[in-house]
Design a protein around this motif. Structure first.
Motif, PDB file in Angstrom:
ATOM      1  N   SER A   1       0.845  -1.205   0.000  1.00 55.74           N
ATOM      2  CA  SER A   1       0.000   0.000   0.000  1.00 55.74           C
ATOM      3  C   SER A   1       0.875   1.248   0.000  1.00 55.74           C
ATOM      4  O   SER A   1       1.812   1.355   0.787  1.00 55.74           O
ATOM      5  CB  SER A   1      -0.920  -0.014   1.214  1.00 55.74           C
ATOM      6  N   GLU A   2       0.555   2.200  -0.878  1.00 51.24           N
ATOM      7  CA  GLU A   2       1.436   3.357  -1.060  1.00 51.24           C
ATOM      8  C   GLU A   2       0.737   4.710  -0.947  1.00 51.24           C
ATOM      9  O   GLU A   2       1.282   5.639  -0.384  1.00 51.24           O
ATOM     10  CB  GLU A   2       2.133   3.264  -2.419  1.00 51.24           C
ATOM     11  N   GLY A   3      -0.430   4.865  -1.524  1.00 51.58           N
ATOM     12  CA  GLY A   3      -1.117   6.154  -1.523  1.00 51.58           C
ATOM     13  C   GLY A   3      -2.367   6.110  -0.666  1.00 51.58           C
ATOM     14  O   GLY A   3      -2.977   5.047  -0.481  1.00 51.58           O
TER      15      GLY A   3
ATOM     16  N   SER B   1      -4.063   3.241  -2.593  1.00 49.03           N
ATOM     17  CA  SER B   1      -3.517   2.732  -3.854  1.00 49.03           C
ATOM     18  C   SER B   1      -2.396   1.742  -3.559  1.00 49.03           C
ATOM     19  O   SER B   1      -1.707   1.839  -2.543  1.00 49.03           O
ATOM     20  CB  SER B   1      -3.008   3.867  -4.731  1.00 49.03           C
ATOM     21  N   PHE B   2      -2.214   0.799  -4.490  1.00 53.03           N
ATOM     22  CA  PHE B   2      -1.244  -0.273  -4.328  1.00 53.03           C
ATOM     23  C   PHE B   2      -0.319  -0.306  -5.540  1.00 53.03           C
ATOM     24  O   PHE B   2      -0.760  -0.073  -6.674  1.00 53.03           O
ATOM     25  CB  PHE B   2      -1.954  -1.618  -4.168  1.00 53.03           C
TER      26      PHE B   2
ATOM     27  N   LEU C   1       1.401   2.591  -8.559  1.00 51.18           N
ATOM     28  CA  LEU C   1       0.533   3.653  -8.040  1.00 51.18           C
ATOM     29  C   LEU C   1       1.005   4.155  -6.681  1.00 51.18           C
ATOM     30  O   LEU C   1       0.445   3.849  -5.628  1.00 51.18           O
ATOM     31  CB  LEU C   1      -0.909   3.158  -7.990  1.00 51.18           C
ATOM     32  N   GLU C   2       2.019   4.987  -6.717  1.00 51.88           N
ATOM     33  CA  GLU C   2       2.680   5.507  -5.523  1.00 51.88           C
ATOM     34  C   GLU C   2       1.875   6.611  -4.850  1.00 51.88           C
ATOM     35  O   GLU C   2       1.943   6.795  -3.636  1.00 51.88           O
ATOM     36  CB  GLU C   2       4.058   6.047  -5.919  1.00 51.88           C
TER      37      GLU C   2
ATOM     38  N   THR D   1      -4.489   9.289  -9.286  1.00 55.30           N
ATOM     39  CA  THR D   1      -3.373   8.439  -8.885  1.00 55.30           C
ATOM     40  C   THR D   1      -2.258   8.524  -9.918  1.00 55.30           C
ATOM     41  O   THR D   1      -2.514   8.691 -11.119  1.00 55.30           O
ATOM     42  CB  THR D   1      -3.832   6.981  -8.662  1.00 55.30           C
ATOM     43  N   ILE D   2      -1.016   8.427  -9.444  1.00 55.85           N
ATOM     44  CA  ILE D   2       0.160   8.649 -10.287  1.00 55.85           C
ATOM     45  C   ILE D   2       1.170   7.550  -9.987  1.00 55.85           C
ATOM     46  O   ILE D   2       1.453   7.252  -8.820  1.00 55.85           O
ATOM     47  CB  ILE D   2       0.803  10.020 -10.000  1.00 55.85           C
ATOM     48  N   PRO D   3       1.749   6.942 -11.021  1.00 53.18           N
ATOM     49  CA  PRO D   3       2.783   5.929 -10.780  1.00 53.18           C
ATOM     50  C   PRO D   3       4.105   6.558 -10.359  1.00 53.18           C
ATOM     51  O   PRO D   3       4.395   7.712 -10.686  1.00 53.18           O
ATOM     52  CB  PRO D   3       2.914   5.225 -12.133  1.00 53.18           C
TER      53      PRO D   3
END
Length: 283
Positions: free
Chosen positions: A97-99, A111-112, A146-147, A159-161
């Motif tokens: 999980s990142e965002g 986001s993952f 999706l960081e 969402t942005i990579p």
């Protein structure tokens, strides 16, 4: 030096119209073996309560105490592992999980970046939804997708990579609105920085936290844009090792103006630290 590099250097040298001042930083420690790896943070409306996400699939909530505007203490709740539909445990590939984004009604979105998509949670201890994804993510790298995640006033998710696919390609911004995915704009990739986090501030602008690892440590940059990808402004660019590996950003309003609260990912290693950093913006 190539002409494009010269022009980029000159552009970055132009000072922002907004003044940015460091309020302070605070090193947060815990003996909990799940503690660390924080990749996102959201401050709640009171400016003291927060929700944060670990990149190993855990939520944590807490309260921040400040003296003269500077963080002096954090009172945390327990780390709560995320679950999927029906309360099932997430596998390791599912739990990167990142965002983090929180809607006005309290719905939580995460986001993952290993299995590319977003899950919805009613509360931090509620089961998550099925992964919301799109074939547009198929090109993304595992552990580099999706960081960053942010939510607009209309409920649209952005969402942005972490990586754009090539050093010469801009970062695509994907939007999930009314159940439909699109890619309304992108943001230019400048230098070696990669996307680490995002938030939409009370001013309705998109704030992007970026980081660059240069061997001796990390440096960070914050840019902001309007929601069409224009009006780019560099707000902050730190020197190497000024802060740790900042990955999460929350933009909120205090009585003096806009405040940036950022959190670092210590990667669960001893020579890094979990750091909360705050800056004030003055237009």
């Amino acid at each position: 030096m190539r002409l494009t590099a010269i022009l980029t250097a000159l552009w970055l040298a132009v000072p922002a119209q907004t003044e940015v001042a460091l309020i302070g930083s605070y090193t947060w420690t815990s003996d909990d073996p799940l503690f660390g790896g924080f990749s996102a943070i959201e401050m709640l409306d009171d400016g003291n309560s927060f929700v944060a996400v670990s990149d190993r699939g855990s939520f944590i909530t807490g309260t921040i105490e400040r003296t003269d505007g500077r963080i002096t203490r954090i009172i945390p709740g327990p780390l709560i592992p995320m679950t999927g539909p029906g309360g099932r445990a997430l596998t390791r590939p599912e739990s990167d999980s990142e965002g983090l984004a929180i809607a006005p009604d309290g719905t939580i979105y995460v986001s993952f970046e290993w299995m590319h998509g977003i899950r919805r949670f009613g509360t931090v201890d509620a089961p998550g939804s099925n992964l919301m994804t799109t074939p547009a993510f198929d090109w993304m790298q595992n552990n580099a997708s999706l960081e960053a995640l942010a939510i607009g006033n209309d409920g649209a998710l952005y969402t942005i990579p972490e990586r754009s696919g090539a050093a010469t390609q801009p970062f695509p911004v994907y939007r999930l609105k009314d159940g439909i995915w699109d890619q309304p704009f992108d943001i230019p990739r400048r230098g070696a920085f990669l996307v680490a986090g995002a938030d939409i501030g009370p001013d309705g602008r998109l704030y992007i936290l970026e980081r660059d690892f240069i061997g001796i440590g990390f440096r960070s940059r914050v840019r902001r844009f309007n929601l069409q990808g224009g009006d780019e402004e560099v707000l902050l660019e730190t020197r190497a090792r000024q802060h740790d590996n900042l990955e999460g950003i929350s933009v909120w309003q205090d009585p003096q103006g806009l405040r940036l609260t950022m959190i670092s990912d210590d990667n669960f290693v001893l020579f890094q630290r979990t750091e909360l950093v705050e800056y004030r913006l003055t237009d």
